[in-house]
Motif scaffolding. Structure first.
Motif, PDB file in Angstrom:
ATOM      1  N   SER A 106     115.461  52.817  53.552  1.00 24.19           N
ATOM      2  CA  SER A 106     113.998  52.779  53.525  1.00 24.19           C
ATOM      3  C   SER A 106     113.148  53.630  52.297  1.00 24.19           C
ATOM      4  O   SER A 106     113.683  54.891  52.089  1.00 24.19           O
ATOM      5  CB  SER A 106     113.314  53.085  54.706  1.00 24.19           C
ATOM      6  N   VAL A 107     112.519  53.103  51.463  1.00 26.45           N
ATOM      7  CA  VAL A 107     112.054  53.846  50.322  1.00 26.45           C
ATOM      8  C   VAL A 107     110.555  53.178  49.865  1.00 26.45           C
ATOM      9  O   VAL A 107     110.214  52.267  49.992  1.00 26.45           O
ATOM     10  CB  VAL A 107     113.047  53.676  49.224  1.00 26.45           C
ATOM     11  N   LEU A 108     109.938  54.289  49.439  1.00 29.34           N
ATOM     12  CA  LEU A 108     108.589  53.929  48.703  1.00 29.34           C
ATOM     13  C   LEU A 108     108.425  55.297  47.685  1.00 29.34           C
ATOM     14  O   LEU A 108     108.638  56.303  47.823  1.00 29.34           O
ATOM     15  CB  LEU A 108     107.271  54.157  49.666  1.00 29.34           C
ATOM     16  N   GLY A 109     108.215  54.490  46.449  1.00 30.32           N
ATOM     17  CA  GLY A 109     108.148  55.539  45.244  1.00 30.32           C
ATOM     18  C   GLY A 109     107.152  54.936  44.338  1.00 30.32           C
ATOM     19  O   GLY A 109     107.368  54.473  43.092  1.00 30.32           O
ATOM     20  N   PRO A 110     105.987  55.017  44.431  1.00 28.62           N
ATOM     21  CA  PRO A 110     104.838  54.867  43.492  1.00 28.62           C
ATOM     22  C   PRO A 110     105.089  55.652  42.262  1.00 28.62           C
ATOM     23  O   PRO A 110     105.150  56.729  42.001  1.00 28.62           O
ATOM     24  CB  PRO A 110     103.588  55.367  44.036  1.00 28.62           C
ATOM     25  N   THR A 111     104.994  54.627  41.052  1.00 28.30           N
ATOM     26  CA  THR A 111     104.899  55.386  39.850  1.00 28.30           C
ATOM     27  C   THR A 111     104.288  54.497  38.726  1.00 28.30           C
ATOM     28  O   THR A 111     104.051  53.096  38.874  1.00 28.30           O
ATOM     29  CB  THR A 111     106.331  55.404  39.406  1.00 28.30           C
ATOM     30  N   ALA A 124     103.054  50.669  39.792  1.00 27.78           N
ATOM     31  CA  ALA A 124     104.084  50.007  40.840  1.00 27.78           C
ATOM     32  C   ALA A 124     104.142  50.911  42.221  1.00 27.78           C
ATOM     33  O   ALA A 124     104.009  52.006  41.986  1.00 27.78           O
ATOM     34  CB  ALA A 124     105.517  49.901  40.403  1.00 27.78           C
ATOM     35  N   GLN A 125     104.079  50.221  43.265  1.00 31.58           N
ATOM     36  CA  GLN A 125     104.221  51.077  44.467  1.00 31.58           C
ATOM     37  C   GLN A 125     104.715  50.327  45.548  1.00 31.58           C
ATOM     38  O   GLN A 125     104.443  50.097  46.983  1.00 31.58           O
ATOM     39  CB  GLN A 125     102.739  51.300  45.061  1.00 31.58           C
ATOM     40  N   SER A 126     106.027  49.716  45.084  1.00 27.87           N
ATOM     41  CA  SER A 126     106.788  48.778  45.974  1.00 27.87           C
ATOM     42  C   SER A 126     107.528  49.720  46.895  1.00 27.87           C
ATOM     43  O   SER A 126     107.881  50.662  46.812  1.00 27.87           O
ATOM     44  CB  SER A 126     107.707  47.938  45.243  1.00 27.87           C
ATOM     45  N   ALA A 127     107.629  48.980  48.195  1.00 27.57           N
ATOM     46  CA  ALA A 127     108.345  49.660  49.300  1.00 27.57           C
ATOM     47  C   ALA A 127     109.223  48.584  49.620  1.00 27.57           C
ATOM     48  O   ALA A 127     109.251  47.491  49.509  1.00 27.57           O
ATOM     49  CB  ALA A 127     107.220  49.939  50.366  1.00 27.57           C
ATOM     50  N   SER A 128     110.571  49.053  50.507  1.00 28.58           N
ATOM     51  CA  SER A 128     111.507  48.393  50.852  1.00 28.58           C
ATOM     52  C   SER A 128     112.284  48.783  51.960  1.00 28.58           C
ATOM     53  O   SER A 128     112.312  50.063  52.237  1.00 28.58           O
ATOM     54  CB  SER A 128     112.498  47.773  49.828  1.00 28.58           C
ATOM     55  N   GLY A 138     100.452  45.928  53.504  1.00 30.77           N
ATOM     56  CA  GLY A 138      99.149  45.198  53.157  1.00 30.77           C
ATOM     57  C   GLY A 138      98.667  45.752  51.889  1.00 30.77           C
ATOM     58  O   GLY A 138      97.391  45.433  51.520  1.00 30.77           O
ATOM     59  N   LEU A 139      99.357  46.594  51.115  1.00 30.27           N
ATOM     60  CA  LEU A 139      98.978  46.920  49.786  1.00 30.27           C
ATOM     61  C   LEU A 139      99.644  46.109  48.734  1.00 30.27           C
ATOM     62  O   LEU A 139     100.739  45.745  48.914  1.00 30.27           O
ATOM     63  CB  LEU A 139      98.964  48.285  49.651  1.00 30.27           C
ATOM     64  N   GLN A 140      98.918  46.093  47.534  1.00 30.31           N
ATOM     65  CA  GLN A 140      99.632  45.298  46.504  1.00 30.31           C
ATOM     66  C   GLN A 140     100.876  46.031  45.765  1.00 30.31           C
ATOM     67  O   GLN A 140     100.725  47.113  45.739  1.00 30.31           O
ATOM     68  CB  GLN A 140      98.564  45.095  45.442  1.00 30.31           C
ATOM     69  N   ASN A 141     101.865  45.425  45.903  1.00 31.30           N
ATOM     70  CA  ASN A 141     103.130  46.036  45.156  1.00 31.30           C
ATOM     71  C   ASN A 141     103.063  46.396  43.769  1.00 31.30           C
ATOM     72  O   ASN A 141     103.887  47.455  43.360  1.00 31.30           O
ATOM     73  CB  ASN A 141     104.583  45.139  45.308  1.00 31.30           C
TER      74      ASN A 141
END
Length: 840
Positions: A357-362, A424-428, A466-469
């Motif tokens: 599980s990862v979230l890494g906005p940049t 980018a703020q994709s999560a997976s 619910g947020l834009q990737n």
């Protein structure tokens, strides 16, 4: 111009001639017990000497792991000939491998990668699940070239195989502590428990921290994702910080000499910060953008400090306000049962479950976020007016012009808010289950390996809850940091794969052996893409979903080879093999399986009583339907995707989906790679080992898909793939200085040749971003000096000084070109420190 075949033969024969010519000097100094040790690998699913395996494989030793601070697969760059590794742009630091002209990303949700990673025989499917630290590596093997028969799909370029150690049953404690520059500290504790009946076990813990190397000029910004499980986050003051905890444990149950089961668990928690994304330059005239957009960006760029580094080198300060610490957890369970049925027959079963599980906005553009300033208000109101009422040149343009003051008054509250261009703020979240049965049979002249595999995975990727990737122009965020809802795109992917394989090695004579291998794989993938839109009033539309048809494909792989051993110290081999990367679709955009066909000839030879080792491989690989990740934030990729989406869903839906896809897989066409790889190791005298490698690859595009070529302006150059790579190292350990204490010195140097970043320099390279056009060849140097076997009472200790990237290279590793600016990522900065290790 010399053709490729003459040139490669000349380079290869010259390299081998240099090695053989220098051999007598080594042979003259053969005192003591010097010589190269045998290295055991499992590149063919069973333990064999490295020199007996007809595969181009590099085994990374424990000394090399220590000296080069190799803690994860992202640290493997240049450790093997022709292999480079770099973190992908974005906060998750997904490893991007380049092997034999093939660049492996796998960052598109639901897609696969061209370099497969295995941990104790378990395939790691999610690229975001392959970033972790393993504290107890026993062997690390880099296999180059297609590995489709034994390692299966998604290994068209090669495979990375990591083997961790089993419990020994000997009570033992090992503790390590390291201090370094930038407030770095790393400590590790490993404890082996005494054997208890048929059970043995051990456990390890590693804490690793190092402050980042680049100051974030926008550190301290609050970003509120309370609508998701990530809550409120703060932009860090330093970029590139390492902050992780790693856990590893193993239990072995061995009731008899012929049967054992080993269970292993690994877990890595990472809260580090993404590496810096710097801005190389921007177009003051914004000639590549519509005038209304350029009029907005010009005053924004001019009113704020961007810390532009036009030479393309790593900056000391950057504006990366959108960056926040990663939230990443990777864990895995595996159970390996081995039954030695007879002296000739071994049966093994590997069951595993892994989750990440990862979230890494940049930021992607190198500057997000900016503050929206007063000079940009009227230009933005002009854009909104003409977008809402009309466009310049049509009958109602006058009405739009007249409405600008009213729109400006209405939009005045936006002044002072944060303004995002491309971030980018994709999560997976990914989960996988697998089970593999292996059978090895050896008798007389025959070695046989057979197996069957079942694999299943599920992953969800996109914006965080619910947020834009991918947030793109124009996105406003209030000063409280509350990221707006909407414009969400969520991928749900499932994949199931079943396969059966066999490889036979038969000796016709003691010197001549034939190899035949085959594999059959059945893949099934299903996916949905859910999206919504946020209108100008802030109202979020209901979710819409597209469900592309399932992808189903059965693909075979083959291997045919001949091995010749003219003497016990020499292996000459030749083989043909193929492999594939699974196909699928992204939001309905289909892509075919990528295939690789490879011819390879190699020589592995030891000389002078194992004091000189030379391994040479020449290869030719053709990749078809090359899978290239594309970002919809770039003009070329958007132009490629829009016609496909329009054909699938119509123009209205296509234009809604496009910005929410963020990324997709494009079929580039054909790629051809031809070259050679040479590795040399020598032990001329006791205590001294020297070695190095040299590789060359010629990459060409025999066929480019017309749509790809048109989207790139009619030109597509080779990017981010160096033709030349090389390495050199020397290691020396003295005789005991006092007691059993010895002094050990190791130095490694790695060379990466010149490479370009612009696919079409005519469109992408201008005076203001010329520093990102290419990176010249450069060396990075690592070193370690250790005093070993220090007696401290009952404790055996080791004290060491180490350094990595000692010359502090600041070169770019990637560059992203947009119509108005260019950003880059870079080689990590110099690190150094001291280690203390004790065992008892």
């Amino acid at each position: 111009m010399i053709d490729w075949h003459r040139r490669s033969v000349w380079f290869a024969s010259t390299g081998l001639a240099v090695v053989l010519h220098g051999a007598p000097a080594y042979a003259q100094d053969t005192g003591g017990d010097g010589g190269l040790q045998e290295i055991v690998v499992t590149a063919q699913k069973r333990e064999q000497s490295l020199q007996d395996v007809p595969i181009a494989v590099t085994a990374v030793t424990q000394d090399s792991l220590q000296a080069n601070r190799i803690f994860s697969v992202n640290d493997l760059s240049s450790i093997a000939p022709g292999v480079t590794v770099k973190p992908s742009p974005g906060g998750s630091s997904v490893p991007v491998f380049t092997i034999r002209g093939q660049s492996s990303f796998g960052v598109v949700p639901g897609s696969d990668k061209q370099v497969s990673i295995y941990i104790d025989g378990v395939y790691v499917s999610s690229p975001r699940g392959s970033i972790f630290e393993l504290p107890d590596i026993q062997r690390l093997e880099v296999l180059r070239g297609p590995q489709g028969t034994l390692f299966g799909r998604n290994a068209t370029a090669g495979a990375i195989s990591v083997t961790t150690r089993d419990p020994t049953g000997d009570p033992h404690i090992k503790a390590e502590a390291s201090l370094g520059n930038r407030n770095a500290y790393r400590y590790r504790v490993t404890a082996d428990l005494p054997q208890m009946g048929p059970f043995t076990a051990f456990g390890s813990f590693v804490r690793n921290y190092r402050r980042g190397e680049v100051r974030n000029a926008r550190g301290g910004l609050i970003w509120d994702r309370s609508s998701s499980r990530y809550g409120v986050q703060v932009s860090p003051n330093w970029l590139g910080t390492i902050d992780s905890n790693s856990y590893f444990g193993a239990v072995k149950f061995e009731p008899s000499d012929s049967f054992k089961v080993v269970y292993k668990y690994d877990r890595n928690e990472d809260e580090g910060t993404p590496d810096v994304t710097g801005i190389v330059g921007y177009d003051p005239a914004f000639a590549g953008l519509p005038a209304l957009v350029g009029n907005i960006l010009r005053p924004l760029y001019a009113s704020q400090e961007l810390y532009v580094r036009a030479d393309g080198k790593r900056p000391n300060v950057a504006t990366n306000g959108f960056t926040v610490p990663r939230t990443q957890t990777v864990q895995g369970h595996s159970a390996t049962a081995t039954w030695q049925a007879t002296d000739s027959l071994t049966v093994k079963n590997i069951f595993a479950y892994r989750k990440s599980s990862v979230l890494g906005p940049t930021p992607i553009d190198g500057i997000s976020s900016l503050t929206f300033t007063q000079p940009a208000l009227v230009p933005y109101a002009t854009l909104v007016a003409f977008s809402s009422i009309g466009s310049p040149g049509i009958p109602n343009a006058a009405a739009a012009q007249a409405a600008i003051p009213a729109f400006a008054r209405q939009l005045q509250p936006l002044v002072g808010q944060r303004f995002l261009l491309v971030a980018a703020q994709s999560a997976s979240t990914s989960r996988q289950w697998s089970d593999e049965l292996q059978v090895n049979f050896t008798t007389g002249n025959l070695n046989a390996t057979a197996g069957a595999l079942w694999f299943h995975s599920k992953d969800v990727a996109g914006g965080p809850d619910g947020l834009q990737n991918t947030l793109s122009f124009p996105t406003f965020v209030p000063q409280n940091g509350a990221i707006p809802l909407g414009n969400e795109g969520i991928y749900n992917n499932k994949a199931t794969s079943v396969a059966a394989y066999a490889q036979l090695e038969y000796k016709f004579t003691p010197q001549l052996e034939a190899v035949l291998g085959a594999r059959i794989t059945r893949d099934k993938k299903s996916s949905t893409f859910t999206y919504n839109s946020r209108g100008p009033t802030g109202i979020v539309s209901p979710d819409m979903m597209v469900s592309p048809p399932d992808f189903k494909k059965t693909k075979p792989n083959f291997l045919v080879g001949i091995n010749w051993t003219p003497n016990q110290d020499t292996l000459v081999y030749g083989k043909f093999s193929n492999s594939f990367v699974s196909g699928g679709s992204t939001g309905g955009i289909p892509y075919e399986p990528e295939t690789a066909k490879s011819w390879e000839v190699g020589v592995k030879a030891d000389f002078f009583r194992n004091k000189l080792r030379t391994n040479l491989a020449l290869f030719h690989v053709d990749y078809n339907h090359f899978q290239q990740s594309q970002s919809t934030s770039t003009v070329a990729s958007a132009a490629l995707a829009l016609p496909i989406l329009t054909q699938l869903y119509g123009p209205v839906v296509a234009n809604e989906i496009l910005p929410k896809l963020s990324v997709f897989v494009g079929d580039q066409g054909k790629v051809r790679a031809r070259g050679f790889e040479l590795e040399v190791t020598a032990a001329p005298t006791r205590g001294l080992t020297i070695g190095g490698s040299l590789s060359y690859v010629d990459i060409s595009f025999p066929f480019i898909e017309p749509g790809v070529l048109a989207a790139n302006g009619g030109r597509l150059d080779v990017t981010a793939r160096p033709e030349w790579t090389a390495s050199a190292y020397g290691a020396y350990e003295t005789q005991p200085l006092f007691g059993e204490a010895t002094l050990s010195l190791r130095t490694d140097a790695f060379y990466q040749g010149k490479m370009g970043f612009a696919a079409n320099p005519d469109l992408q390279i201008f005076d203001w971003n010329r520093g990102a056009a290419q990176v010249d060849g450069y060396w990075t140097i690592n070193g370690r000096l250790a005093l070993r076997h220090l007696p401290i009472g009952p404790v055996d200790a080791e004290l060491a000084l180490w350094g990595k990237n000692l010359t502090n290279r600041r070169d770019a590793t990637t560059a992203l070109f947009t119509p108005f600016s260019t950003s880059a990522n870079y080689v990590p900065a110099r690190t150094y420190g001291v280690d203390l290790m004790i065992e008892f």
